[in-house]
Write a protein that holds these residues in place. Structure first.
Motif, PDB file in Angstrom:
ATOM      1  N   VAL A  28       0.851  -1.193   0.000  1.00  0.00           N
ATOM      2  CA  VAL A  28       0.000   0.000   0.000  1.00  0.00           C
ATOM      3  C   VAL A  28       0.886   1.243   0.000  1.00  0.00           C
ATOM      4  N   LYS A  39      -1.931   7.586   2.879  1.00  0.00           N
ATOM      5  CA  LYS A  39      -2.518   6.330   3.353  1.00  0.00           C
ATOM      6  C   LYS A  39      -3.972   6.544   3.748  1.00  0.00           C
ATOM      7  N   TYR A  43      -7.160   4.396   2.369  1.00  0.00           N
ATOM      8  CA  TYR A  43      -8.092   3.639   3.213  1.00  0.00           C
ATOM      9  C   TYR A  43      -9.485   4.274   3.275  1.00  0.00           C
ATOM     10  N   HIS A  44      -9.606   5.501   2.811  1.00  0.00           N
ATOM     11  CA  HIS A  44     -10.931   6.111   2.683  1.00  0.00           C
ATOM     12  C   HIS A  44     -11.687   5.449   1.513  1.00  0.00           C
ATOM     13  N   LYS A  47     -10.846  -0.626   1.942  1.00  0.00           N
ATOM     14  CA  LYS A  47     -10.575  -1.112   3.297  1.00  0.00           C
ATOM     15  C   LYS A  47      -9.191  -1.744   3.401  1.00  0.00           C
ATOM     16  N   SER A  48      -8.714  -2.284   2.279  1.00  0.00           N
ATOM     17  CA  SER A  48      -7.441  -3.001   2.281  1.00  0.00           C
ATOM     18  C   SER A  48      -6.957  -3.182   0.855  1.00  0.00           C
ATOM     19  N   LYS A  49      -5.739  -3.684   0.715  1.00  0.00           N
ATOM     20  CA  LYS A  49      -5.228  -4.014  -0.615  1.00  0.00           C
ATOM     21  C   LYS A  49      -6.052  -5.151  -1.226  1.00  0.00           C
ATOM     22  N   GLU A  51      -9.285  -5.577  -0.889  1.00  0.00           N
ATOM     23  CA  GLU A  51     -10.506  -5.011  -1.472  1.00  0.00           C
ATOM     24  C   GLU A  51     -10.196  -4.310  -2.791  1.00  0.00           C
TER      25      GLU A  51
END
Length: 211
Positions: A28, A39, A43-44, A47-49, A51
């Protein structure tokens, strides 16, 4: 608008990096550094790499599924429905080529909950094609001696293999390739009775060329 621009920038950067270094070769931190985001911005939007990888897979599968559903509603005969479905299926390799390349490289790394969603859409798409083929046989437009499952999976397999050889700057346009696929597939499926039908013959002349 700004949020969408950031999301698109993250996706485009991730596609380039995943294609070059692989999913596990990219963090990320690397994605946000390359696209000039933070970052928090990443993440806004995701939710994650994991997703993010799911989104890359989902966008083009959703496209072809929606186009197949639209074709089924818009056209009233199996031949026209199948032709439209194949056209949109081929076009997706031009519109979402980087997404599809990453999908074929990295699909094994999808988390089970995401893989389940993707597989459900793939199954739904396959069943639409099977349904159109079955209806074509019932309407005596498609040859009954060609099993629905073999015909359907052959269509999906042939077109899917485009990710290996399609080049946007190649000698044939995406529309020419779609026409060639329709010519090959429809002329192998159509009954002699269907080929003599004036409406179908006229449609074939305008969409797949002369016999």
């Amino acid at each position: 608008m700004v949020e969408k621009q950031l999301k698109d920038r993250i996706i485009e950067t991730a596609l380039t990096l995943f294609e070059k270094y692989g999913y596990h070769g990219v963090t990320v931190d690397r994605i946000v550094a390359e696209c000039g985001a933070s970052k928090g911005g990443f993440y806004h939007n995701f939710k994650s790499k994991d997703e993010l990888l799911y989104h890359i897979h989902d966008v083009f599968i959703t496209y072809v599924l929606n186009k197949a559903q639209e074709a089924y509603v818009k056209y009233k005969t199996p031949t026209k429905r199948l032709c439209a479905i194949i056209q949109s299926f081929v076009r997706v390799f031009h519109i979402y080529k980087p997404h599809i390349t990453v999908f074929n490289q990295e699909a094994a790394y999808l988390k089970p909950e995401y893989a389940e969603k993707i597989n459900a859409k793939r199954e739904q798409y396959k069943q639409i094609i099977f349904q159109v083929l079955r209806e074509g046989i019932e309407a005596k437009q498609f040859r009954a001696e060609v099993p629905v499952e073999i015909a359907g999976l052959s269509i999906i397999g042939m077109v899917n293999w485009m990710y290996k050889w399609y080049k946007p700057d190649g000698p044939m346009s995406i529309e020419q390739i779609a026409t060639a696929f329709n010519d090959l597939i429809l002329h192998s499926l159509l009954t002699e009775e269907a080929k003599r039908d004036e409406d179908i013959s006229s449609f074939l002349l305008s969409h797949v060329g002369d016999e």
